[in-house]
Design a protein around this motif. Structure first.
Motif, short mmCIF file in Angstrom:
data_model
loop_
_atom_site.label_atom_id
_atom_site.label_comp_id
_atom_site.label_asym_id
_atom_site.label_seq_id
_atom_site.Cartn_x
_atom_site.Cartn_y
_atom_site.Cartn_z
N UNK A 304 19.29 -8.23 50.71
CA UNK A 304 19.58 -9.65 50.96
C UNK A 304 20.37 -10.17 49.76
N UNK A 305 21.67 -10.28 49.92
CA UNK A 305 22.53 -10.70 48.82
C UNK A 305 22.49 -12.22 48.67
N UNK A 306 23.08 -12.69 47.59
CA UNK A 306 23.18 -14.15 47.41
C UNK A 306 24.05 -14.76 48.50
N UNK A 307 25.09 -14.03 48.94
CA UNK A 307 25.89 -14.52 50.06
C UNK A 307 25.05 -14.64 51.32
N UNK A 319 23.11 -28.30 48.02
CA UNK A 319 24.23 -27.35 47.94
C UNK A 319 24.09 -26.43 46.73
N UNK A 320 24.31 -25.15 46.94
CA UNK A 320 24.31 -24.18 45.85
C UNK A 320 25.12 -22.98 46.29
N UNK A 321 25.94 -22.46 45.40
CA UNK A 321 26.77 -21.31 45.73
C UNK A 321 26.06 -20.02 45.33
N UNK A 322 26.60 -18.90 45.80
CA UNK A 322 26.05 -17.60 45.44
C UNK A 322 26.12 -17.38 43.94
N UNK A 323 27.22 -17.80 43.32
CA UNK A 323 27.36 -17.65 41.88
C UNK A 323 26.35 -18.50 41.12
N UNK A 444 15.22 -17.60 46.91
CA UNK A 444 16.17 -17.13 45.91
C UNK A 444 15.58 -16.00 45.07
N UNK A 445 14.28 -16.04 44.82
CA UNK A 445 13.68 -15.20 43.80
C UNK A 445 13.03 -13.93 44.35
N UNK A 446 12.20 -14.06 45.38
CA UNK A 446 11.27 -12.98 45.70
C UNK A 446 11.86 -11.89 46.58
N UNK A 447 11.36 -10.67 46.39
CA UNK A 447 11.72 -9.52 47.21
C UNK A 447 10.49 -8.73 47.58
N UNK A 448 10.71 -7.58 48.21
CA UNK A 448 9.64 -6.70 48.66
C UNK A 448 9.72 -5.37 47.90
N UNK A 449 8.61 -4.71 47.74
CA UNK A 449 8.63 -3.39 47.12
C UNK A 449 7.23 -2.92 46.79
N UNK A 450 7.13 -1.66 46.42
CA UNK A 450 5.83 -1.08 46.08
C UNK A 450 6.02 -0.01 45.02
N UNK A 451 4.97 0.21 44.25
CA UNK A 451 4.94 1.30 43.29
C UNK A 451 3.49 1.73 43.13
N UNK A 452 3.30 2.98 42.80
CA UNK A 452 1.94 3.50 42.62
C UNK A 452 1.89 4.38 41.39
N UNK A 453 0.75 4.31 40.71
CA UNK A 453 0.51 5.15 39.54
C UNK A 453 -0.77 5.94 39.74
N UNK A 454 -0.77 7.18 39.28
CA UNK A 454 -2.01 7.95 39.19
C UNK A 454 -2.37 7.99 37.72
N UNK A 455 -3.51 7.35 37.40
CA UNK A 455 -3.98 7.31 36.02
C UNK A 455 -5.19 8.24 35.93
N UNK A 456 -5.00 9.36 35.24
CA UNK A 456 -6.06 10.34 35.15
C UNK A 456 -6.55 10.55 33.73
#
Length: 654
Positions: A304-307, A319-323, A444-456
């Motif tokens: 999802x770009x600013x455009x 009003x707000x531009x992509x820039x 404007x700010x938020x996105x989606x994603x995931x990460x995982x760690x194995x702490x042993x």
């Protein structure tokens, strides 16, 4: 909520931005509704009188500026009908007289309406085109047809319309009269609106606005009159208003019953703790040393770009531009996922276990850090246990620490290691795209994603990967409530109150850096712990804001790594996603000591000072919907790192 759809041109569209819907389940009083209407429709919309004055004084620089004001005025004029009611033309003779859920609007003639229409009609061709004359003319034709055939004054419209019986009690009341009605009058289909495509993002958004407004008057508008009861004949058509859904019906019932808002006591004044909380020296405090066995990431599969944001400008956005979005946030794009939150978490967990070479039955606990899960029973952590085939673990639970999720999750994992002495799976996952609605700051700010760690557990006699860790929480109530979801005042969507967020982030970042500056460097090295840091990977909140706060705290921009330009703010997932991307982009090419501070919603914060070995990072380049167990292929180990917004960071740290 339908977060986004891809139209026939492959472009992202947010239906909630262009088709106004209010969540009436959150409203108890007319005052609450009035507040929402003022915020979303009234404060940004000029009246017809103001438009005429701007025309007469030459205030409009381009055709687009005039058209945008027309559209905002028309959304305001439809503020209640478009959000609360379905309009149904009905023969006067067939209109129910006694039903409590059928309403007639009471209207007043539009003062100086002819002068306002004429002023706009004459001004438009005299103004220069801003981008594309032909496109702007097409949009103007749609908007002006609606504006020119308005008959009623907009400022006196009540939210609650009279029932037909109440309307009849006042013979002088005026309402719409149509001499005839064609049920096949052409309107724009839902897909017509979604599939609009213009080269200029601002014009694409305005074109959709115009189509939605056209659909508010699905009849021959030039024939419409305002008529009183004694002027209506059996074969005349009137426009009956019906509640658009069960939530509006329930809201109207609450108003009739006189239900008042629930009283909530105000917050107490916040006071600092009686003594500071110490940092945890992991090597000295714990007998079982933590080792990061694996880190895996799953990015969103839709950019999802600013455009794209500008193409989906909502009727209540300034009003707000992509820039300008880029300048304000440091974000060029954010990544959304077509996968549900649970699948994002599962993919990350599977990839991390695979990289660590661990089987599910070897895992002692599962911790899921998220603030966007709508799953209450079972928790997302226990759901993952079931999906991964874990017959029993020592503990599995969700941690709601928002943007401090990873420091909180790692801290709990280290503590759990002391009891179970076997690996703990920490999954940080967020899906914001379906919880934002048309709130611009959040979009404007938020996105989606995931990460995982194995702490042993580290092999006996060896140092672990985590030197120090610490968590914090709370502050003034204004900071605690600086990011809210669900927020009834914003249709239960995520909302961000920027000044309060900046205040808590600055407070915590300054405190953390001060504390690290007073701790000794590890391994007997000279200087402070802060001097021993190779790379700072902060929570990716807002690049512009974080750099400013860091510089105020004595850091320089080239000490920090950011990937927010490409992925947006993924809250609890942001730090591990950034570490993954730093390895992918070649910024981290050998083991380094990383300072990872997080801070955010709830006025929570935390950090970990840890050793990151790129060898334990499962570098992946894509995320696609897949059947359980079919993971996206990892990038070849010898593949040249792709160009990215982090190119400058690679040069600074390699």
């Amino acid at each position: 909520m339908n977060a986004f759809v891809l139209n026939q041109h492959g472009r992202m569209v947010f239906p909630s931005n262009i088709m106004p819907e209010l969540d009436f389940s959150t409203m108890e009083t007319l005052e609450q509704l009035d507040s929402v209407i003022r915020r979303d429709f009234e404060t940004k919309a000029p009246s017809g009188t103001e438009i005429l004055e701007r025309v007469r004084t030459g205030a409009y620089a381009t055709r687009y500026d005039l058209m945008r004001d027309l559209a905002l005025n028309l959304f305001w004029a439809n503020r209640f009908s478009i959000t609360m009611y379905d309009k149904r033309p009905t023969r006067w003779a067939d209109l129910p007289r006694t039903r409590s859920d059928v309403f007639l609007p009471v209207l007043e003639p539009w003062e100086e309406g002819e002068a306002k229409v004429t002023g706009v009609q004459e001004a438009y061709p005299q103004l220069p085109s801003k981008w594309n004359e032909g496109c702007e003319d097409r949009i103007f034709d749609i908007l002006f047809d609606v504006f020119a055939n308005r008959r009623h004054h907009a400022s006196t419209l009540p939210a609650v319309k009279p029932t037909v019986a109440e309307f009849l009690e006042q013979p002088g009341n005026l309402t719409f009269r149509l001499p005839h009605y064609d049920p096949d009058y052409p309107v724009y289909d839902y897909t017509d609106i979604l599939d609009v495509s213009e080269d200029v993002p601002e014009l694409e958004a305005l074109h959709r606005w115009a189509m939605v407004l056209h659909n508010q008057y699905p009849w021959e508008r030039s024939q419409v009159e305002l008529a009183s009861v004694d002027q209506l004949r059996d074969d005349d058509w009137v426009v009956a208003f019906h509640p658009r859904d069960k939530e509006v019906r329930a809201f109207l019932r609450r108003l009739r019953a006189g239900t008042g808002p629930r009283h909530v006591a105000g917050p107490r004044e916040s006071r600092p703790p009686v003594r500071p909380y110490p940092e945890l020296d992991v090597r000295q405090r714990f007998s079982v040393q933590p080792r990061i066995e694996a880190l895996a990431a799953v990015h969103g599969d839709q950019v999802c770009s600013n455009d794209d944001l500008i193409r989906n400008t909502a009727y209540n956005w300034s009003p707000m531009s992509a820039d300008e979005i880029s300048s304000k946030t440091g974000i060029e794009q954010r990544e959304y996922s077509s996968l549900p939150l649970e699948e994002l978490a599962l993919q990350a967990a599977e990839a991390a276990l695979d990289k660590a070479g661990r089987q599910p039955e070897e895992i002692g606990g599962v911790l899921v850090c998220t603030c966007t899960s709508s799953r209450l029973i079972p928790s997302l952590a226990t759901y993952l246990c079931g999906q991964l085939g874990m017959h029993q673990v020592y503990a599995a639970y969700d941690i709601i620490a928002a943007c401090a999720g990873m420091p909180y999750g790692v801290a709990d994992a280290v503590r759990m290691l002391q009891e179970v002495e076997r690996p703990v799976l920490v999954v940080c996952v967020e899906k914001f795209s379906d919880k934002i609605g048309n709130v611009r700051t959040s979009r404007m700010i938020f996105g989606d994603g995931a990460a995982a760690l194995v702490v042993g557990p580290a092999p006996e006699g060896t140092d672990g990967d985590i030197d120090y860790m610490k968590t914090y929480a709370s502050g003034p109530a204004s900071e605690v409530n600086s990011i809210l979801w669900p927020n009834p005042e914003f249709d239960n969507n995520i909302t961000v109150f920027g000044p309060q967020v900046k205040a808590l982030a600055g407070r915590y970042l300054s405190q953390m850096i001060d504390e690290l500056g007073k701790l000794p460097a590890p391994d007997g090295r000279d200087g402070s712990l802060m001097d021993a840091i190779d790379l700072i990977v902060p929570h990716q909140a807002n690049k512009t804001m974080v750099i400013g706060l860091a510089e105020r705290a004595g850091l320089t921009a080239d000490q920090l790594y950011f990937n927010i330009e490409q992925v947006g703010n993924t809250s609890s997932a942001s730090i591990p996603l950034a570490i993954h991307d730093a390895v992918r982009d070649g910024v981290i090419t050998e083991p380094v000591r990383v300072f990872a501070p997080g801070f955010g919603a709830g006025a929570v914060a935390g950090y970990a000072v840890m050793r990151v070995d790129p060898a334990v990072v499962a570098v992946q380049t894509t995320s696609q919907p897949h059947e359980h167990g079919e993971m996206p292929a990892p990038a070849p180990a010898d593949e040249t790192p792709s160009e990215s917004a982090s190119e400058g960071m690679r040069e600074a740290f390699t």
